[in-house]
Design a protein around this motif. Structure first.
Motif, PDB file in Angstrom:
ATOM      1  N   ASN A 163      -5.308   6.439   1.379  1.00  0.00           N
ATOM      2  CA  ASN A 163      -5.955   5.410   2.207  1.00  0.00           C
ATOM      3  C   ASN A 163      -5.498   3.982   1.925  1.00  0.00           C
ATOM      4  O   ASN A 163      -5.402   3.184   2.868  1.00  0.00           O
ATOM      5  CB  ASN A 163      -7.476   5.504   2.065  1.00  0.00           C
ATOM      6  N   PRO A 164      -5.214   3.589   0.670  1.00  0.00           N
ATOM      7  CA  PRO A 164      -4.840   2.197   0.420  1.00  0.00           C
ATOM      8  C   PRO A 164      -3.354   1.904   0.589  1.00  0.00           C
ATOM      9  O   PRO A 164      -2.835   0.936   0.023  1.00  0.00           O
ATOM     10  CB  PRO A 164      -5.297   1.977  -1.027  1.00  0.00           C
ATOM     11  N   ALA A 188      -9.259   7.657  -3.717  1.00  0.00           N
ATOM     12  CA  ALA A 188      -8.651   6.779  -2.719  1.00  0.00           C
ATOM     13  C   ALA A 188      -7.545   7.482  -1.969  1.00  0.00           C
ATOM     14  O   ALA A 188      -7.316   7.250  -0.779  1.00  0.00           O
ATOM     15  CB  ALA A 188      -8.114   5.521  -3.395  1.00  0.00           C
ATOM     16  N   SER A 223      -7.030  -1.372   1.297  1.00  0.00           N
ATOM     17  CA  SER A 223      -7.057  -1.141  -0.148  1.00  0.00           C
ATOM     18  C   SER A 223      -8.379  -1.593  -0.758  1.00  0.00           C
ATOM     19  O   SER A 223      -8.919  -0.936  -1.658  1.00  0.00           O
ATOM     20  CB  SER A 223      -5.888  -1.872  -0.821  1.00  0.00           C
ATOM     21  N   MET A 233     -11.191   0.848  -0.983  1.00  0.00           N
ATOM     22  CA  MET A 233     -11.025   1.960  -1.917  1.00  0.00           C
ATOM     23  C   MET A 233     -11.367   1.569  -3.358  1.00  0.00           C
ATOM     24  O   MET A 233     -11.286   2.383  -4.275  1.00  0.00           O
ATOM     25  CB  MET A 233      -9.584   2.481  -1.871  1.00  0.00           C
ATOM     26  N   SER A 234     -11.751   0.326  -3.561  1.00  0.00           N
ATOM     27  CA  SER A 234     -12.070  -0.168  -4.901  1.00  0.00           C
ATOM     28  C   SER A 234     -13.488   0.256  -5.293  1.00  0.00           C
ATOM     29  O   SER A 234     -14.313   0.592  -4.442  1.00  0.00           O
ATOM     30  CB  SER A 234     -11.930  -1.689  -4.933  1.00  0.00           C
TER      31      SER A 234
END
Length: 282
Positions: free
Chosen positions: A182-183, A179, A150, A153-154
């Motif tokens: 993915n997270p 994102a 996660s 993805m930020s």
């Protein structure tokens, strides 16, 4: 009156917090997953949400972590200005607590000592430490293990005042859309608005440590949280990226004053096991 606190108490508390945070999801988040499973209209998404709840139950039954990625330990210290630490270095004690917690709890150790040479430190230290001086004579400790599925993805967007409220909403939704699965959704979306480049990122990380049941105390931002949650859940990313009504469990916003020429926005995404736990040391 000055309150002397031996740093060993800090280390001992962090040791236990690291273990508990990795094995038990906050009750508000677990309840949110259950509620979303009940409300979910897509059969596959509902099934996945139920599987996620069963995974949480299994972790409790077998006393194992709720996720194999037990994260990099992020430690928030809210230190009363009347506290005096004795018995050694505060930061050394924090890392000692993390080290002991990850070893005692048999938690995966995922920290490398250098970002390019990539040698594992073997004990999940050093941790990421954020300190803030507050009123009082106690220390509030929050441990938030952060997995990088996660975290990766930020993002931060340096917007301008011209972009305004709608620009912030577009940026947040675009980051979540990029994102995708993915997270490990359903995700918790922490949003930091204002400050400068680094403060908005810290605000977004702190936002993930707020209960998903608590809206921003400012009605303006509380309404914005609700609007963002609705827009994100219309993206049809869904649990684990297979589609459905439940892409996000909550959107938490924290805001701060900023420069007249700036509008920094940071989005820190937490997976469905957005872990955090707090304790007070006196």
């Amino acid at each position: 009156m000055i309150n002397e606190i031996n740093v060993k108490k800090i280390a001992d508390t962090i040791e236990e917090l690291c273990i508990t945070a990795n094995k038990k999801l906050p009750s508000d988040l677990e309840c949110c997953i259950e509620n979303c499973a009940s409300a979910e209209n897509d059969p596959l998404a509902k099934s996945i949400l139920c599987d996620l709840k069963r995974n949480l139950d299994a972790a409790q039954e077998y006393d194992i972590p709720i996720c194999q990625d037990t994260g990099m330990a992020v430690v928030f210290l809210e230190i009363g200005q009347d506290v005096h630490f004795v018995g050694g270095s505060l930061y050394a004690a924090v890392n000692d607590g993390v080290r002991r917690g990850y070893e005692k709890g048999l938690l995966r150790k995922s920290v490398v000592g250098d970002p390019l040479r990539r040698i594992n430190t073997g004990d999940n230290t050093p941790s990421v430490i954020h300190t803030r001086i507050t009123d009082g004579d106690t220390v509030k400790i929050t441990v938030a293990p952060k997995g990088f599925g996660s975290e990766n993805m930020s993002a931060i967007r340096m917007l301008t005042p011209f972009d305004g409220r709608e620009g912030v909403i577009r940026a947040v939704v675009d980051i979540v859309k990029s994102a995708s699965g993915n997270p490990c959704p359903p995700m918790v979306v922490g949003v930091g608005i204002g400050g400068d480049f680094e403060q908005c990122a810290l605000l977004s990380k702190a936002a993930l440590c707020r209960s998903v049941e608590i809206r921003n105390s400012d009605a303006y931002y509380a309404e914005m949280e609700s609007e963002l949650l609705e827009k994100i859940n219309k993206l049809n990313i869904g649990p684990q990226g297979f589609g459905g009504d439940t892409t996000a469990l909550a959107v938490n916003i924290e805001a701060a004053p900023t420069h007249i020429a700036g509008l920094p926005v940071a989005v820190n995404i937490g997976c469905h096991v957005t872990r955090h736990i707090s304790a007070e040391v006196k």
